[in-house]
Design an enzyme around this catalytic site. Structure first.
Site, PDB file in Angstrom:
ATOM      1  N   GLN A 162     -10.607  -3.284   2.439  1.00 44.19           N
ATOM      2  CA  GLN A 162      -9.682  -3.431   3.336  1.00 44.19           C
ATOM      3  C   GLN A 162      -9.611  -2.682   4.714  1.00 44.19           C
ATOM      4  OE1 GLN A 162      -6.201  -4.179   1.462  1.00 44.19           O
ATOM      5  NE2 GLN A 162      -5.400  -3.863   3.378  1.00 44.19           N
TER       6      GLN A 162
ATOM      7  N   ARG B 295       2.478   2.397   9.207  1.00 46.28           N
ATOM      8  CA  ARG B 295       1.619   3.229  10.507  1.00 46.28           C
ATOM      9  C   ARG B 295       2.632   3.719  11.875  1.00 46.28           C
ATOM     10  NH1 ARG B 295      -2.746  -0.874   9.306  1.00 46.28           N
ATOM     11  NH2 ARG B 295      -4.290   1.221   8.536  1.00 46.28           N
TER      12      ARG B 295
ATOM     13  N   LEU C 295       6.637   3.037   1.659  1.00 43.37           N
ATOM     14  CA  LEU C 295       7.746   2.031   1.751  1.00 43.37           C
ATOM     15  C   LEU C 295       8.682   2.214   3.371  1.00 43.37           C
ATOM     16  CD1 LEU C 295       8.417   1.503  -2.089  1.00 43.37           C
ATOM     17  CD2 LEU C 295       6.733   0.807  -0.730  1.00 43.37           C
TER      18      LEU C 295
ATOM     19  N   GLY D 223       5.085 -10.802   3.933  1.00 47.81           N
ATOM     20  CA  GLY D 223       5.985 -10.808   5.149  1.00 47.81           C
ATOM     21  C   GLY D 223       4.901 -11.237   6.170  1.00 47.81           C
TER      22      GLY D 223
ATOM     23  N   HIS E  72       9.414  -3.482   3.589  1.00 45.10           N
ATOM     24  CA  HIS E  72       8.992  -3.967   2.056  1.00 45.10           C
ATOM     25  C   HIS E  72      10.427  -4.149   1.134  1.00 45.10           C
ATOM     26  CE1 HIS E  72       5.714  -1.239   3.009  1.00 45.10           C
ATOM     27  NE2 HIS E  72       4.458  -2.069   3.158  1.00 45.10           N
TER      28      HIS E  72
ATOM     29  N   ASP F  30       2.463  -9.465   9.265  1.00 48.55           N
ATOM     30  CA  ASP F  30       0.970  -9.573   8.950  1.00 48.55           C
ATOM     31  C   ASP F  30       0.783 -10.651   9.123  1.00 48.55           C
ATOM     32  OD1 ASP F  30       0.375  -6.704   8.525  1.00 48.55           O
ATOM     33  OD2 ASP F  30       1.371  -6.715   7.029  1.00 48.55           O
TER      34      ASP F  30
ATOM     35  N   GLN G 201      -3.353 -11.935   7.638  1.00 51.87           N
ATOM     36  CA  GLN G 201      -2.646 -11.705   6.060  1.00 51.87           C
ATOM     37  C   GLN G 201      -2.333 -13.562   5.157  1.00 51.87           C
ATOM     38  OE1 GLN G 201      -2.886  -8.119   4.177  1.00 51.87           O
ATOM     39  NE2 GLN G 201      -0.857  -8.812   3.942  1.00 51.87           N
TER      40      GLN G 201
ATOM     41  N   MET H  66       0.274  -0.954   0.525  1.00 47.97           N
ATOM     42  CA  MET H  66       0.053   0.456  -0.333  1.00 47.97           C
ATOM     43  C   MET H  66       1.097   1.449   0.235  1.00 47.97           C
ATOM     44  SD  MET H  66      -3.164  -1.281   1.547  1.00 47.97           S
ATOM     45  CE  MET H  66      -2.842  -0.828   3.810  1.00 47.97           C
TER      46      MET H  66
HETATM   47  O1  PAF Z   1      -0.087  -6.105   4.037  1.00 47.70           O
HETATM   48  C1  PAF Z   1      -0.827  -5.039   2.879  1.00 47.70           C
HETATM   49  O2  PAF Z   1      -0.144  -3.554   2.314  1.00 47.70           O
HETATM   50  C2  PAF Z   1      -2.269  -5.048   2.046  1.00 47.70           C
HETATM   51  O3  PAF Z   1      -3.018  -4.976   2.927  1.00 47.70           O
HETATM   52  C3  PAF Z   1      -1.602  -5.507   0.629  1.00 47.70           C
HETATM   53  C4  PAF Z   1      -1.229  -7.223   1.123  1.00 47.70           C
HETATM   54  C5  PAF Z   1      -1.246  -4.489  -0.186  1.00 47.70           C
HETATM   55  C6  PAF Z   1      -3.128  -5.640   0.562  1.00 47.70           C
HETATM   56  O4  PAF Z   1      -4.259  -4.404   0.045  1.00 47.70           O
END
Ligand code: PAF
Length: 289
Positions: A62, A188, A34, A148, A38, A151, A154, A31
Site C-alpha cells: 500500500q 506519522r 500504536l 477509525g 488504535h 482514514d 479507507q 501497522m
Molecule cells: O490503517 C492502517 O493502518 C492500514 O491501512 C491497515 C488497515 C492496517 C492495512 O494495512
C-alpha cells in the site's frame, strides 16, 4: 497476557479453538506504532467481542515508491505492552514473507471510490490496502472489524468490499481520537519537529472553520479560503475537498438532508497529515455528525 504469533497457521489454531467454544472475535488491523486512536479501536472491540485480535504489519503493497515504507516507525515491544493494557488477546505480527511468499497475481481494482481524495494522490494505495485487509480477514475470520474514521476513505472502501464480496464481517467505524489541541492521532505525528507540532493542530481548526463557512458561502469559495488559511499557517495543502459521504465524489452544492465530508491532506515539512469532518446539511446549515 497477550499471545504473540508470527505465522498464519498459529493464528488459525487459536481461532479454531475459540470458534469451537462459540466465542465472538473482534479484529483491529494496524501497522503498529500504536497510539490512543488504535487503543480506542481495541477497547471498542473488547467491549463488543469475547476475543480481540490485533494485526501489526507494515504492508508494503500500500506504499508508493516514494513513500515512507522504510522509515515507517516500528516498535513491537512497546506495541505488545500497550495491547496488553487494553484487553487484546492475540497479536499477529507476520514477517513480510509470511504474507507475500511470492509474486502476487491477484489485485484489487477500486472503481470511482478511490479516484478522489487520497486515492488521487496515492495511485494503487487502496488496491494495496484491500489486498492486505482481505487476506487478514480470511486469516483471522473475525465477526467484527474496527476502523477509525480518520482514514475515512479507507473505511468506506473496506466497508464496500465487505458488502460487495459478502465477507461475513461487520465493519465498525470508530470516531477519530485527537490530542488535547485537536490534532488527529497518527503514527506519522512522530515525524513532526517541535516547531511543526505546534502548527499541526491548525489543520483541524481550518477544517472546522470551513464547515462553519459552508452555512454562509459556496463550496468553491470555502475550499479557496481553507487552502489559503492552511498555506498562511505553514502547511503545503495537497487537497481540500468536499465529497458526498457515500460516493466520495466532490460536490458543487450541498443538498438538504444529505451527508458530506470535508477532507484534506497537507504536508508539514516532509510529513503528510490527513484529517476530515463529517457533516449533514440541515435547514441550510452544515451540522457536524
Ligand atoms: O490503517 C492502517 O493502518 C492500514 O491501512 C491497515 C488497515 C492496517 C492495512 O494495512
Amino acid at each position: 497476557m497477550v499471545i504473540l504469533v508470527n505465522y498464519i497457521k498459529d493464528v488459525r489454531k487459536f481461532i479454531t479453538e475459540w470458534r469451537s467454544k462459540a466465542l465472538s472475535i473482534g479484529f483491529v488491523p494496524t501497522m503498529g506504532f500504536l497510539h490512543s486512536g488504535h487503543l480506542q479501536l481495541m477497547k471498542e472491540s473488547a467491549k463488543t467481542c469475547d476475543k480481540v485480535v490485533v494485526s501489526i504489519f507494515v504492508n508494503p503493497t500500500q506504499f508508493g515508491p516514494n513513500e515512507d515504507y522504510d522509515k515507517y516507525p516500528r516498535d513491537l515491544k512497546r506495541d505488545l505492552k500497550l495491547c496488553g493494557e487494553v484487553g487484546v488477546d492475540l497479536v499477529f505480527a507476520p514477517p513480510v514473507e509470511e504474507m507475500y511468499p511470492e509474486k502476487t497475481f491477484i489485485k484489487f481494482h477500486v472503481e470511482t471510490l478511490a479516484d478522489e481524495l487520497c486515492g488521487k494522490h496515492r495511485p494503487g494505495h487502496f488496491a494495496g490496502v484491500l489486498q492486505v485487509v482481505a487476506k487478514l480477514f480470511n486469516i483471522v475470520q473475525p465477526d467484527y472489524a474496527f476502523f477509525g474514521k480518520k482514514d475515512a476513505q479507507q473505511l468506506i472502501i473496506i466497508k464496500r468490499m465487505v458488502e460487495e464480496l459478502n465477507f461475513p464481517i461487520q465493519i465498525v467505524p470508530v470516531d477519530t481520537v485527537r490530542e488535547e489541541d485537536g490534532l488527529a492521532m497518527s503514527s506519522r505525528n512522530t515525524y513532526l519537529s517541535e516547531e511543526e507540532r505546534k502548527i499541526a493542530p491548525k489543520f483541524y481548526e481550518a477544517l472546522k472553520d470551513a464547515v462553519a463557512l459552508l452555512s454562509k458561502i459556496g463550496i468553491e469559495e470555502v475550499k479557496k479560503k481553507t487552502i489559503a488559511s492552511l498555506e498562511n499557517a505553514g502547511f503545503k495543502p495537497q487537497y481540500v475537498e468536499i465529497v458526498d459521504l457515500k460516493t466520495l465524489q466532490p460536490v458543487g452544492k450541498l443538498e438538504e438532508g444529505k451527508e458530506y465530508m470535508i477532507a484534506g491532506a497537507v504536508f508539514l515539512g516532509t510529513t503528510r497529515l490527513i484529517d476530515n469532518l463529517w457533516f449533514k446539511f440541515k435547514k441550510g446549515r452544515a451540522v457536524l455528525i
